[in-house]
Motif scaffolding. Structure first.
Motif, PDB file in Angstrom:
ATOM      1  N   GLU A 234      43.202   8.248 -31.536  1.00  0.00           N
ATOM      2  CA  GLU A 234      42.684   8.979 -30.387  1.00  0.00           C
ATOM      3  C   GLU A 234      43.106  10.448 -30.476  1.00  0.00           C
ATOM      4  O   GLU A 234      42.291  11.357 -30.299  1.00  0.00           O
ATOM      5  CB  GLU A 234      43.273   8.327 -29.130  1.00  0.00           C
ATOM      6  N   ALA A 235      44.396  10.647 -30.799  1.00  0.00           N
ATOM      7  CA  ALA A 235      44.917  12.010 -30.879  1.00  0.00           C
ATOM      8  C   ALA A 235      44.200  12.796 -31.971  1.00  0.00           C
ATOM      9  O   ALA A 235      43.878  13.970 -31.795  1.00  0.00           O
ATOM     10  CB  ALA A 235      46.415  11.980 -31.147  1.00  0.00           C
ATOM     11  N   LEU A 236      43.952  12.150 -33.112  1.00  0.00           N
ATOM     12  CA  LEU A 236      43.286  12.852 -34.211  1.00  0.00           C
ATOM     13  C   LEU A 236      41.844  13.171 -33.853  1.00  0.00           C
ATOM     14  O   LEU A 236      41.356  14.270 -34.125  1.00  0.00           O
ATOM     15  CB  LEU A 236      43.351  12.004 -35.486  1.00  0.00           C
ATOM     16  N   GLN A 237      41.162  12.220 -33.207  1.00  0.00           N
ATOM     17  CA  GLN A 237      39.795  12.492 -32.775  1.00  0.00           C
ATOM     18  C   GLN A 237      39.769  13.680 -31.826  1.00  0.00           C
ATOM     19  O   GLN A 237      38.870  14.517 -31.892  1.00  0.00           O
ATOM     20  CB  GLN A 237      39.211  11.274 -32.061  1.00  0.00           C
ATOM     21  N   ALA A 238      40.772  13.746 -30.973  1.00  0.00           N
ATOM     22  CA  ALA A 238      40.811  14.820 -29.985  1.00  0.00           C
ATOM     23  C   ALA A 238      40.968  16.189 -30.635  1.00  0.00           C
ATOM     24  O   ALA A 238      40.601  17.194 -30.053  1.00  0.00           O
ATOM     25  CB  ALA A 238      41.944  14.586 -28.992  1.00  0.00           C
ATOM     26  N   THR A 239      41.518  16.249 -31.863  1.00  0.00           N
ATOM     27  CA  THR A 239      41.672  17.556 -32.516  1.00  0.00           C
ATOM     28  C   THR A 239      40.389  18.000 -33.192  1.00  0.00           C
ATOM     29  O   THR A 239      40.342  19.077 -33.765  1.00  0.00           O
ATOM     30  CB  THR A 239      42.760  17.526 -33.605  1.00  0.00           C
ATOM     31  N   GLY A 240      39.352  17.133 -33.192  1.00  0.00           N
ATOM     32  CA  GLY A 240      38.104  17.485 -33.858  1.00  0.00           C
ATOM     33  C   GLY A 240      38.068  17.011 -35.298  1.00  0.00           C
ATOM     34  O   GLY A 240      37.233  17.466 -36.077  1.00  0.00           O
ATOM     35  N   ALA A 241      38.985  16.103 -35.676  1.00  0.00           N
ATOM     36  CA  ALA A 241      38.970  15.564 -37.039  1.00  0.00           C
ATOM     37  C   ALA A 241      37.751  14.670 -37.218  1.00  0.00           C
ATOM     38  O   ALA A 241      37.351  13.977 -36.284  1.00  0.00           O
ATOM     39  CB  ALA A 241      40.247  14.766 -37.289  1.00  0.00           C
ATOM     40  N   ASN A 242      37.157  14.696 -38.437  1.00  0.00           N
ATOM     41  CA  ASN A 242      36.009  13.819 -38.670  1.00  0.00           C
ATOM     42  C   ASN A 242      36.494  12.411 -39.021  1.00  0.00           C
ATOM     43  O   ASN A 242      37.681  12.157 -39.167  1.00  0.00           O
ATOM     44  CB  ASN A 242      35.074  14.396 -39.735  1.00  0.00           C
TER      45      ASN A 242
ATOM     46  N   GLN B 111      38.791  12.039 -42.031  1.00  0.00           N
ATOM     47  CA  GLN B 111      40.124  12.587 -41.760  1.00  0.00           C
ATOM     48  C   GLN B 111      40.918  11.639 -40.873  1.00  0.00           C
ATOM     49  O   GLN B 111      42.123  11.460 -41.067  1.00  0.00           O
ATOM     50  CB  GLN B 111      39.986  13.969 -41.099  1.00  0.00           C
TER      51      GLN B 111
ATOM     52  N   PRO C 184      47.379   7.178 -32.201  1.00  0.00           N
ATOM     53  CA  PRO C 184      47.241   8.309 -33.122  1.00  0.00           C
ATOM     54  C   PRO C 184      45.778   8.596 -33.487  1.00  0.00           C
ATOM     55  O   PRO C 184      45.424   9.754 -33.693  1.00  0.00           O
ATOM     56  CB  PRO C 184      48.015   7.856 -34.357  1.00  0.00           C
TER      57      PRO C 184
ATOM     58  N   GLY D 179      45.248   8.964 -39.902  1.00  0.00           N
ATOM     59  CA  GLY D 179      45.667   8.070 -38.822  1.00  0.00           C
ATOM     60  C   GLY D 179      45.828   6.632 -39.248  1.00  0.00           C
ATOM     61  O   GLY D 179      46.754   5.953 -38.817  1.00  0.00           O
TER      62      GLY D 179
END
Ligand SMILES: Nc1ncnc2c1ncn2[C@@H]1O[C@H](COP(=O)(O)OP(=O)(O)OP(=O)(O)O)[C@@H](O)[C@H]1O
Ligand SMILES: [Mg+2]
Lengths: 380, 253
Positions: free
Chosen positions: A287-295, A298, A285, A303
């Motif tokens: 990785e997925a959040l980083q992929a959305t551009g979350a800082n 966030q 998760p 996550g």
């Protein structure tokens, strides 16, 4: 690998075996193991165990009552007494007497182990001491009384044999010990709660810094990671008792130094548990959040936190439970609360009251254990 | 258009996962990356949005050099690149709604989002995304109560929240059974038809034939094939998958 025994390996094993035997022999000696003494001194142990098993929880309301038994002198000068069959009572061996006759007077169900004064209450209101006695553990006494001429009946009214005694009047109420134990347990319970809360507030954010999957990135991150880990390890290497003694000398003894000691120990221990929980999470998760551009923040909030909250909560309750136990021990070195009460009562040889404290600890620890397992069940 | 130039990735332990890989992905394409396990498919997809830092080479998106972007610029670039994963990568304990909304984090007010406060408009957008993938009724279920297929739809809804220009899908159906595989890939196909470029790694050749507009084949980190699915003949197949390989189909029709 070759596992065939060679002379060298056999010798090595024999030496290893001898070393283990020697280690046990030494341990046995330094511990002064003496099972014979354990059995022989059982009577010594029995008393204290019995005292602990009969804690002082309740007491009856007590009041002073006067028990009176009319005693006609001489016989026939006044009606004879009717003696009740139970309760606190005075029982003469004869129901009336001529002057200067000696008889036996027994008292039942008086206050145990106390001095009593039996008097003649004369019809004209004068009072004369008849005899002094001491009751036994059951509140019983026996003594010899003489029918004094001065206590003769007047106008058909007999003088009365009277005694004052304490008696319980039915209502059970918590004993003084129960009150004190409750107050001390209150202190311990909330001292443990407050120290766990403070420790959580400090340890939770720090634990993220000490988690390799959050912090250990780049030279700055790696430095922060190692510093926060070292802080936790350093704090952990001090025992709560040592901490409590240090703070005790610093601040003089009481609940506050006990609280500080507990807090420091809890920060270290929760910090370690928390950071391991953070390190153990599923990284998918994140990785997925980083992929959305979350800082970074966030990613932590969306996550990591949802993944670690159940673990954190169960660690917190578990530690609250532990802290109640530790603060009991800390009380022995002056940290306040139930432990302090217990150490005082043991030093004063008041084992029944110490027993009350021990029971209270058992009940609270059991309840906390139950609570934490229930909460943990619900969190998965 | 996405342009990958001489991309090389060497992991710290010395494994060379990608060697000098170059290709272009024109807008609107459904590009499928194929290759054996360990051939570097995941590494390639993650180098595009720099979840993994490439060792050498460039990735251009139109005029932007993604590989040269500063950390802040990178967040803005990622904001427009959706990603779908084999293991779905949902936050299992959070609600489906929160998972879908998290796709919007790059756009959101950083402070309010940390308090999990979302404008009504974003919640509506999330519901629309869930409607598109057919599970609006699951919005307030916990993510881990959903079946695998449903979880992957949440993963797609999360990517949709990014209003992506293109989507990276790393074996999006490898954890699903064949029937579900088609339903998930059909969502991606639909999005592709609406103009979103898709770069997707797949295992089964029949799925490749059905969905790919173009195929890139990797073997031990090298690009060994580039062309349409129909160009993969027996010789090409053996080159990508090795001598012993047998063609396996996702569905036995
Ligand atoms: N973090 C890592 N550190 C070191 N080596 C890695 C790492 N991740 C992947 N590799 C290696 O890099 C090579 C390519 O891996 P990658 O995951 O990109 O392959 P893949 O084609 O996605 O395989 P799969 O089909 O199994 O997902 C493999 O040899 C793998 O062992
Ligand atoms: Mg992979």
């Amino acid at each position: 690998m070759d596992n065939r025994p060679t002379p060298g390996k056999i010798t090595l094993n024999i030496i290893l075996g001898l070393l283990i035997v020697a280690a046990f022999a030494i341990s046995w000696r330094v511990t002064d193991v003496d099972f014979v003494k354990l059995a022989k001194n059982l009577p010594n142990g029995k008393d204290i165990i019995l005292a602990f098993l009969t804690p002082d929880f309740f007491t009856h309301d007590k009041t002073t009552i006067t028990i009176e038994t009319p005693f006609p002198i001489p016989c026939g000068s006044a009606p004879e007494a009717e003696i009740p069959l139970s309760g606190p009572r005075l029982v003469p061996s004869i129901m009336c007497a001529d002057p200067k006759v000696k008889f036996i007077l027994e008292g039942f169900n008086m206050a145990p182990n106390s001095d009593v004064v039996v008097r003649w209450n004369m019809p004209d209101g004068r009072v004369l001491t008849a005899v002094q006695a001491t009751t036994d553990a059951k509140g019983h006494f026996t003594s010899e009384v003489e029918s004094r001429p001065i206590a003769a009946a007047v106008n058909g009214v007999a003088a009365k044999l009277a005694v004052e005694t304490l008696t319980s009047i039915g209502n059970l109420k918590p004993s003084q010990a129960a009150h004190d134990v409750l107050a001390a347990m209150f202190v311990t319970f909330f001292m443990a709660l407050l120290s766990t809360t403070f420790a959580t507030i400090i340890a939770a954010p720090l634990s993220f810094l000490a988690a390799s999957n959050v912090t250990k990135r780049g030279p700055v991150g790696t430095t922060i990671y190692y510093i926060s880990r070292s802080v936790f390890n350093l704090l952990r290497s001090y025992d709560p008792l040592v901490m409590a003694t240090i703070f005790g000398f610093w601040l003089s003894f009481g609940s506050f130094p006990g609280f500080l000691a507990l807090t420091v120990v809890t920060i270290a221990s929760l910090g370690k548990l928390f950071s391991e929980a953070v390190e153990g999470i599923d990284s998918g998760p994140l990785e997925a959040l980083q992929a959305t551009g979350a800082n970074r923040f966030q990613v932590v909030v969306y996550g990591i936190i949802p993944q670690v909250v159940p673990n954190f909560i169960s660690f917190i309750i578990y530690h609250w439970d532990i802290n109640i136990r530790i603060s009991t021990i800390i009380g022995f070195v002056g940290g306040g609360g139930i432990g302090y009460y217990l150490s005082q009562k043991i030093n004063l040889l008041n084992y029944h009251q110490a027993g009350t404290a021990i029971w209270a600890i058992v009940i609270v620890v059991w309840a906390m254990d139950f609570l934490s397992s229930e909460v943990r069940k619900r969190l998965t | 258009m996405l342009k990958i130039e001489n991309l090389t990735k060497v992991y710290p332990n010395g494994t060379v996962a990608l060697k000098n890989v170059s290709f272009e992905v024109p807008d609107g394409e459904f590009l499928v990356v194929i290759g054996l396990s360990g051939s570097g498919k995941s590494t390639l997809l993650r180098c595009i949005n720099r979840l993994i830092e490439p060792t050498e080479g460039k990735v251009y998106w139109d005029k932007t050099d993604i590989t040269a972007a500063s950390p802040t610029e990178l967040l803005h670039i990622r904001q427009h690149i959706g990603m779908v994963f084999q293991q779905f990568n949902l936050v299992r304990r959070s609600s489906v709604m929160t998972n879908v909304l998290s796709g919007r984090l790059g756009y959101a007010n950083p402070w309010l989002s940390l308090l999990n406060i979302w404008p009504e408009e974003e919640k509506r957008r999330a519901m629309q995304a869930l409607e598109r993938v057919g599970i609006p009724d699951k919005a307030y279920s916990r993510a881990d109560t959903l079946s695998g297929g449903q979880q992957q739809r949440v993963g797609i809804a999360r990517a949709l929240m990014q209003e992506p220009k293109f989507i990276l899908a790393d074996e999006p159906v490898a954890s699903l059974d064949p029937v579900l595989s088609h339903s998930i890939l059909q969502y991606l196909e639909q999005l592709n038809k609406e103009g979103i470029t898709v770069i997707c790694s797949l295992h089964f050749l029949d799925l490749v034939h059905r969905y790919a507009t173009r195929v890139v084949g990797l073997k031990d980190g090298l690009k060994v094939f580039e062309g349409t699915a129909t160009e993969i003949d027996r010789a090409k197949f053996k080159e990508i998958y090795g001598e012993e390989a047998q063609e396996v189909r996702a569905t036995t029709v």
